[in-house]
Design a protein around this motif. Sequence first.
Motif, PDB file in Angstrom:
ATOM      1  N   GLN A  60       0.819  -1.209   0.000  1.00 25.94           N
ATOM      2  CA  GLN A  60       0.000   0.000   0.000  1.00 25.94           C
ATOM      3  C   GLN A  60       0.854   1.260   0.000  1.00 25.94           C
ATOM      4  O   GLN A  60       0.453   2.305  -0.507  1.00 25.94           O
ATOM      5  CB  GLN A  60      -0.953   0.002   1.206  1.00 25.94           C
ATOM      6  N   GLU A  61       2.055   1.111   0.543  1.00 30.09           N
ATOM      7  CA  GLU A  61       2.985   2.241   0.576  1.00 30.09           C
ATOM      8  C   GLU A  61       3.853   2.293  -0.677  1.00 30.09           C
ATOM      9  O   GLU A  61       4.842   3.020  -0.735  1.00 30.09           O
ATOM     10  CB  GLU A  61       3.876   2.155   1.813  1.00 30.09           C
ATOM     11  N   ASN A  62       3.476   1.452  -1.661  1.00 30.71           N
ATOM     12  CA  ASN A  62       4.156   1.420  -2.950  1.00 30.71           C
ATOM     13  C   ASN A  62       5.607   0.953  -2.886  1.00 30.71           C
ATOM     14  O   ASN A  62       6.456   1.381  -3.673  1.00 30.71           O
ATOM     15  CB  ASN A  62       4.082   2.809  -3.628  1.00 30.71           C
ATOM     16  N   PHE A  63       5.899   0.061  -1.921  1.00 27.39           N
ATOM     17  CA  PHE A  63       7.212  -0.581  -1.904  1.00 27.39           C
ATOM     18  C   PHE A  63       7.266  -1.629  -3.011  1.00 27.39           C
ATOM     19  O   PHE A  63       6.267  -2.293  -3.288  1.00 27.39           O
ATOM     20  CB  PHE A  63       7.458  -1.287  -0.565  1.00 27.39           C
ATOM     21  N   THR A  64       8.402  -1.755  -3.621  1.00 30.72           N
ATOM     22  CA  THR A  64       8.563  -2.820  -4.606  1.00 30.72           C
ATOM     23  C   THR A  64       8.819  -4.150  -3.879  1.00 30.72           C
ATOM     24  O   THR A  64       9.213  -4.164  -2.704  1.00 30.72           O
ATOM     25  CB  THR A  64       9.732  -2.531  -5.557  1.00 30.72           C
ATOM     26  N   SER A  65       8.630  -5.238  -4.621  1.00 30.06           N
ATOM     27  CA  SER A  65       8.847  -6.563  -4.011  1.00 30.06           C
ATOM     28  C   SER A  65      10.317  -6.749  -3.615  1.00 30.06           C
ATOM     29  O   SER A  65      10.616  -7.378  -2.583  1.00 30.06           O
ATOM     30  CB  SER A  65       8.417  -7.668  -4.979  1.00 30.06           C
ATOM     31  N   ASP A  66      11.221  -6.192  -4.427  1.00 21.88           N
ATOM     32  CA  ASP A  66      12.653  -6.308  -4.079  1.00 21.88           C
ATOM     33  C   ASP A  66      12.958  -5.585  -2.785  1.00 21.88           C
ATOM     34  O   ASP A  66      13.747  -6.063  -1.959  1.00 21.88           O
ATOM     35  CB  ASP A  66      13.516  -5.751  -5.217  1.00 21.88           C
ATOM     36  N   ASP A  67      12.323  -4.409  -2.602  1.00 25.95           N
ATOM     37  CA  ASP A  67      12.541  -3.660  -1.358  1.00 25.95           C
ATOM     38  C   ASP A  67      12.003  -4.440  -0.153  1.00 25.95           C
ATOM     39  O   ASP A  67      12.601  -4.453   0.916  1.00 25.95           O
ATOM     40  CB  ASP A  67      11.837  -2.296  -1.438  1.00 25.95           C
ATOM     41  N   ILE A  68      10.851  -5.069  -0.374  1.00 26.69           N
ATOM     42  CA  ILE A  68      10.235  -5.835   0.721  1.00 26.69           C
ATOM     43  C   ILE A  68      11.122  -7.009   1.119  1.00 26.69           C
ATOM     44  O   ILE A  68      11.389  -7.240   2.303  1.00 26.69           O
ATOM     45  CB  ILE A  68       8.830  -6.318   0.312  1.00 26.69           C
ATOM     46  N   PHE A  69      11.610  -7.748   0.112  1.00 28.36           N
ATOM     47  CA  PHE A  69      12.439  -8.921   0.412  1.00 28.36           C
ATOM     48  C   PHE A  69      13.775  -8.527   1.033  1.00 28.36           C
ATOM     49  O   PHE A  69      14.363  -9.277   1.804  1.00 28.36           O
ATOM     50  CB  PHE A  69      12.664  -9.753  -0.848  1.00 28.36           C
ATOM     51  N   GLU A  70      14.240  -7.324   0.667  1.00 29.11           N
ATOM     52  CA  GLU A  70      15.499  -6.843   1.250  1.00 29.11           C
ATOM     53  C   GLU A  70      15.352  -6.643   2.750  1.00 29.11           C
ATOM     54  O   GLU A  70      16.298  -6.852   3.521  1.00 29.11           O
ATOM     55  CB  GLU A  70      15.895  -5.534   0.576  1.00 29.11           C
ATOM     56  N   LEU A  71      14.153  -6.242   3.196  1.00 24.90           N
ATOM     57  CA  LEU A  71      13.913  -6.033   4.624  1.00 24.90           C
ATOM     58  C   LEU A  71      14.033  -7.330   5.428  1.00 24.90           C
ATOM     59  O   LEU A  71      14.350  -7.297   6.619  1.00 24.90           O
ATOM     60  CB  LEU A  71      12.513  -5.427   4.833  1.00 24.90           C
ATOM     61  N   TYR A  72      13.758  -8.490   4.789  1.00 23.37           N
ATOM     62  CA  TYR A  72      13.769  -9.771   5.491  1.00 23.37           C
ATOM     63  C   TYR A  72      14.971 -10.644   5.110  1.00 23.37           C
ATOM     64  O   TYR A  72      14.983 -11.846   5.340  1.00 23.37           O
ATOM     65  CB  TYR A  72      12.478 -10.544   5.198  1.00 23.37           C
ATOM     66  N   SER A  73      15.964 -10.012   4.516  1.00 20.03           N
ATOM     67  CA  SER A  73      17.141 -10.771   4.068  1.00 20.03           C
ATOM     68  C   SER A  73      17.972 -11.314   5.228  1.00 20.03           C
ATOM     69  O   SER A  73      18.774 -12.234   5.053  1.00 20.03           O
ATOM     70  CB  SER A  73      18.023  -9.896   3.168  1.00 20.03           C
ATOM     71  N   ASP A  74      17.821 -10.719   6.423  1.00 19.19           N
ATOM     72  CA  ASP A  74      18.607 -11.166   7.586  1.00 19.19           C
ATOM     73  C   ASP A  74      17.992 -12.368   8.305  1.00 19.19           C
ATOM     74  O   ASP A  74      18.570 -12.884   9.259  1.00 19.19           O
ATOM     75  CB  ASP A  74      18.771 -10.014   8.584  1.00 19.19           C
ATOM     76  N   GLU A  75      16.808 -12.779   7.884  1.00 15.58           N
ATOM     77  CA  GLU A  75      16.161 -13.928   8.520  1.00 15.58           C
ATOM     78  C   GLU A  75      16.883 -15.212   8.077  1.00 15.58           C
ATOM     79  O   GLU A  75      16.721 -15.677   6.945  1.00 15.58           O
ATOM     80  CB  GLU A  75      14.681 -13.999   8.137  1.00 15.58           C
ATOM     81  N   LYS A  76      17.699 -15.790   8.969  1.00 17.78           N
ATOM     82  CA  LYS A  76      18.569 -16.911   8.602  1.00 17.78           C
ATOM     83  C   LYS A  76      17.795 -18.183   8.262  1.00 17.78           C
ATOM     84  O   LYS A  76      18.231 -18.984   7.440  1.00 17.78           O
ATOM     85  CB  LYS A  76      19.543 -17.210   9.747  1.00 17.78           C
ATOM     86  N   ASN A  77      16.648 -18.369   8.898  1.00 18.45           N
ATOM     87  CA  ASN A  77      15.915 -19.622   8.699  1.00 18.45           C
ATOM     88  C   ASN A  77      14.959 -19.574   7.509  1.00 18.45           C
ATOM     89  O   ASN A  77      14.384 -20.593   7.138  1.00 18.45           O
ATOM     90  CB  ASN A  77      15.133 -19.988   9.959  1.00 18.45           C
ATOM     91  N   ILE A  78      14.755 -18.377   6.913  1.00 14.41           N
ATOM     92  CA  ILE A  78      13.904 -18.277   5.728  1.00 14.41           C
ATOM     93  C   ILE A  78      14.783 -18.448   4.497  1.00 14.41           C
ATOM     94  O   ILE A  78      15.588 -17.589   4.163  1.00 14.41           O
ATOM     95  CB  ILE A  78      13.162 -16.927   5.685  1.00 14.41           C
TER      96      ILE A  78
END
Length: 416
Positions: A60-78
């Motif tokens: 809704q805030e117009n983030f791209t999918s790449d930006d979204i996935f970058e936010l969760y890149s530190d999740e080691k188990n995902i």
Amino acid sequence: MKKKNFLLFFYLPLAGILVIFFVFSSINRKYIKNNFEDSIKEQLYATAEILKVNISYFLQENFTSDDIFELYSDEKNIYFMALIDDQKQILGWSSRFEGYLPLSSHNIEEKKSWVLDSPVGKIFNIVIPFKPENEQTFFLYLGYSLRSLEEMMTHSRRSFFVIFGVIFVTGFIFFLGLYQLQNNYLVKEKEAENEKKEKERFREISAFTSGVAHEIKNPLNSLSLLCGLLQKRAPAELQEDVSLGKKEIHKISRIIDQFSASQKPLKLKKEKFFLKDLIQDIQASLKNEIDQKKNDINYFQKRQILLYADKQLISQAFINLLKNSLEAKADGDITIRARRHKNSVFLTFRDSGRGISEQDKKNIFYPFFSKKEKGMGIGLYITKKIIEAHGGKIGFQSELGHGTTFSVEIPGGKHE
């Protein structure tokens, strides 16, 4: 114990314990694994619910999918993450396996989940639909590593085999100990039974032979008196024959007396005395025999030993052993060594005589067994009887041509 009884007594209980442990451990590990998997699935579903709310906000805030996935890149188990539209088109994705996303169109269904094997272990996969406000339906795909579950199960298996090994070794030692105890008990029981039978046999023999000896002694005494009268009246040419007959009668009488004495129960009159003094007295009493054999008796002890025993009987036992060694025609000296351990005195009588044959070893403590021309065969029998009457033990080691060593243990010793 028979082989069949050994199997029933030893192997079957141990095998039963191991089987029970194996079955219960397997059931327990399976139960833990299932519960842990269910727990992880619940956590993943909860995580997915949180993520879809966050991703809805970012969209809704117009983030791209790449930006979204970058936010969760530190999740080691995902390991895998993807955003999919309602046409099952992948809008964006990320993967720890570069260039690889284990997702197909038939997996994109409402609340679809499965487990995937990968080079890094099992990965739990889940697809959850969500719909941001006033927008189309999206699907969130997550691939979550189950490494922690596998590590826990590996640790559980390792612990299982360690505990299994400990139980096996402990059980083996325990049941082997039980078997050994039972075996020792049966051996002792058999020895006690044999000893009881032996005592009964000797008691019967003793009662019988005592009566026979008494009946023989009376005629012998009469014969001895007659020989005395005959010796006075016989002509000179018969004097030697009469004298020889009288000696033979005395010899028979002496044998009967010694036999009767050997069958009587011993009554101990214990007193305290120094072992070294006793050995010196024995050496003095055997001086003539020692000089004739041109041997010497050497006695060794580290500390003064005080013995509480029947001095006269112990002296008789030691004299019998030493006479036996002297009569063995030893070339070297006779060595006596004494030491005290705890409350017992241990002695060894070592000679370098002709030794004892294997055939004779089992008989040397039996009464009237002798390989000597003039021996009566009761010396070692009486010696054993005296030592055992004190609660001690006697044994020997011998080899033909290499001498004999008698070992004696007598309770009641201490240092002074």
